[in-house]
Design an enzyme around this catalytic site. Structure first.
Site, PDB file in Angstrom:
ATOM      1  N   PHE A 103       0.864   1.480  -6.724  1.00 44.67           N
ATOM      2  CA  PHE A 103       0.653   0.356  -7.653  1.00 44.67           C
ATOM      3  C   PHE A 103       0.489   0.955  -8.929  1.00 44.67           C
ATOM      4  O   PHE A 103       0.460   0.465 -10.100  1.00 44.67           O
ATOM      5  CB  PHE A 103      -0.225  -0.705  -7.325  1.00 44.67           C
ATOM      6  N   HIS A 156     -12.345  -1.794  -8.695  1.00 46.08           N
ATOM      7  CA  HIS A 156     -13.499  -0.718  -8.879  1.00 46.08           C
ATOM      8  C   HIS A 156     -13.094   0.733  -8.776  1.00 46.08           C
ATOM      9  O   HIS A 156     -14.071   1.631  -9.066  1.00 46.08           O
ATOM     10  CB  HIS A 156     -14.653  -1.382  -8.160  1.00 46.08           C
ATOM     11  N   GLY A 179       4.554   1.096  -1.607  1.00 44.73           N
ATOM     12  CA  GLY A 179       4.650   1.610  -3.066  1.00 44.73           C
ATOM     13  C   GLY A 179       3.380   2.051  -3.597  1.00 44.73           C
ATOM     14  O   GLY A 179       2.366   2.061  -2.873  1.00 44.73           O
ATOM     15  N   ASP A 214       0.630  -1.306  -0.138  1.00 46.03           N
ATOM     16  CA  ASP A 214       0.023  -0.118   0.017  1.00 46.03           C
ATOM     17  C   ASP A 214       0.819   1.311   0.064  1.00 46.03           C
ATOM     18  O   ASP A 214       2.197   0.967   0.008  1.00 46.03           O
ATOM     19  CB  ASP A 214      -1.028   0.047   1.401  1.00 46.03           C
TER      20      ASP A 214
END
Lengths: 337, 337
Positions: B228, B246, B226, B200
């Site tokens: 993503f 989502h 990090g 995260d």
């Protein structure tokens, strides 16, 4: 670790229910049901007609389908359900979207302060700075939403009040706290021998007169201006006090019932209708939450059981008291002087 | 005039459902269920313990009874239902009140702008002024509510993911977008042979490490910091991406699936879990409204069907794809590299 045997669904569904309310409110606000009342539309046509952006349109309409407020057929066109068409098309006299607009514009944001209302015991509405109703009635746009909302509420009560009271025995009636006159209009429509009208604060007069005239009853229904906290009530053989008592504290509730008793002729009737709490206070979600709404909105209001109301009406002098169910939520008490 | 044959109840219940959500949120916020987890209380004791005023107390607790979130016995004492006790007592590891707090503090007020979001197609949250997540993650109090909420959500998914994936075939796993590590902790608890952790943004590290240590898995679960969107994913035999896709637009969804594919070793597995929309887009109220939540909260996010996800995972290179139901709302897709 096993899959838990206690499903969380009941809790998570209540927790997300506010989203369903808002989807309905936006659909009413944007005129989805009014548009579809003239016939089904595909996604692009409906989106264009109500004026929303492409991004959320399909999810929005499909949410309304999943909520069973719209239907989508195999031809991929959206249409109203029978309920939506009856109650949510602005052009129909059975429209109740005014009440939903009222919930959307006033109820929803004020309910964000429920915790504060519970901690303090004080209203979190305009009533924080004075009397709730004098403030509502002094702002035209608030009054507009409020009176339209009250008319929608009256429309839900009207069929039961028309069917379950012996109107043929009486000639005159007054609806106390009538707002636009939503209930008097329906009663006058059902019983041509009756005349009467509504009683409310002076700013409501033009809204009442416009609504009554539009419905063609200006000759039989009159507006009586006054403040039921300080003025006497107009005279009539039947008085109606609906969704009014719950706005006030116990002393005011009793004072209003006594004032109604004093205004009526001998053998006159009082009808009180409300979303009454079940006597065990365990079942009627809508009425108990309506009472919390009174906490948030008013200085001393609360909802009550049929047993409470029968006691107060008896104290005021009424006899031959009985309760009738009007809808799954609303009931009326009838008492005779 | 006859009593109408079309009951308005379905519409009026949806219209007032927001009040039920708020009653539940206030009960969680005030600690009603946590107080009652130690035993039943009468009205006065419960009111005093959670610190609310007398005026609304009885209506509040009786509303929770009518909503079947509390029980009130013949001795007039309130107690938790089995569900409330399991999921709404802050002291239990099965507590999901964090998600309800998140809905209360962020979801409810933002949903007031649904109509504007629909008209403009633009988010009405912090994302109006930039990236939603960088803003959420830069405010400690917002991050607190957010990560607690995500942990509650992970707890609901965990039993199904533990039961319906062949964890015995794998040794390492990483939960991408892990928040506090709610899911890794439950997986580590169920399968002592596994090691892994969560990925995260950097501000989440202390919250992840505190949560994992408190649960006793600091030796087996590590935090990988990090972004993503720009960084590679950590290496592990199993990657989990849950309630993440989502939040993003279609290109980002595809990029993340491709990035997961590239990070996995041969025969590695990807688990994606989400509240998927039914393929007909007619039934899953919760998922369709979750997609409108993405409209309100994020710049490009939307929810999707299992068929959509299978297509995107196939495009990214995954094979042996299948879908498993986790709860009445959540499903997971599993694919192998």
């Amino acid at each position: 670790m096993q899959k838990t045997m206690i499903p969380p669904d009941h809790i998570t569904q209540i927790g997300k229910a506010f989203r369903a309310s808002k989807a309905l409110f936006s659909a009413v606000e944007l005129g989805v049901f009014t548009a579809l009342a003239s016939g089904p539309r595909d996604l692009a046509a409906l989106q264009a007609e109500i004026g929303i952006a492409e991004r959320g349109a399909r999810d929005f309409f499909d949410s309304l389908v999943a909520l069973k407020l719209l239907q989508r057929d195999e031809d991929e066109r959206y249409r109203n359900t029978p309920e939506s068409d009856h109650y949510l098309d602005r052009e129909k006299p059975t429209y109740i979207g005014g009440e939903l607009d009222h919930f959307n514009k006033r109820g929803y944001p004020h309910w964000h302060s429920l915790t504060t209302a519970l901690k303090t015991g004080k209203p979190q509405s305009l009533a924080k700075a004075g009397n709730y109703f004098s403030d509502v009635y002094s702002d035209v746009s608030v009054l507009e939403t409020y009176t339209e909302g009250m008319t929608s509420g009256a429309r839900l009560a009207a069929p039961g009040i028309i069917a379950h009271f012996p109107w043929n025995r009486y000639r005159t009636f007054i609806d106390v706290g009538t707002s636009q006159g939503g209930l008097p209009v329906e009663i006058a429509r059902a019983y041509p021998h009756l005349t009467g009208g509504g009683f409310d604060l002076p700013p409501v007069r033009p809204r009442f007169e416009r609504y009554v005239e539009r419905n063609g009853f200006f000759d039989r229904l009159r507006f009586h201006a006054g403040d039921f906290l300080s003025d006497p009530l107009p005279e009539a053989e039947v008085l109606i006090i609906g969704r009014v008592l719950h706005n006030w504290d116990l002393n005011t509730k009793r004072m209003l019932l006594k004032k109604a008793y004093n205004s009526l002729p001998a053998r006159g009737a009082l009808i009180v209708y409300e979303r009454m709490i079940d006597d065990q206070r365990k079942a009627t979600v809508s009425s108990l939450l309506a009472s919390l709404n009174m906490l948030i909105m008013t200085e001393g209001g609360f909802d009550y059981t049929a047993a409470d109301l029968i006691n107060w009406m008896t104290e005021a002098g009424f006899r031959d008291l009985h309760i009738e169910s009007l809808t799954s939520e609303l009931s009326m008490a009838v008492g005779i002087k």
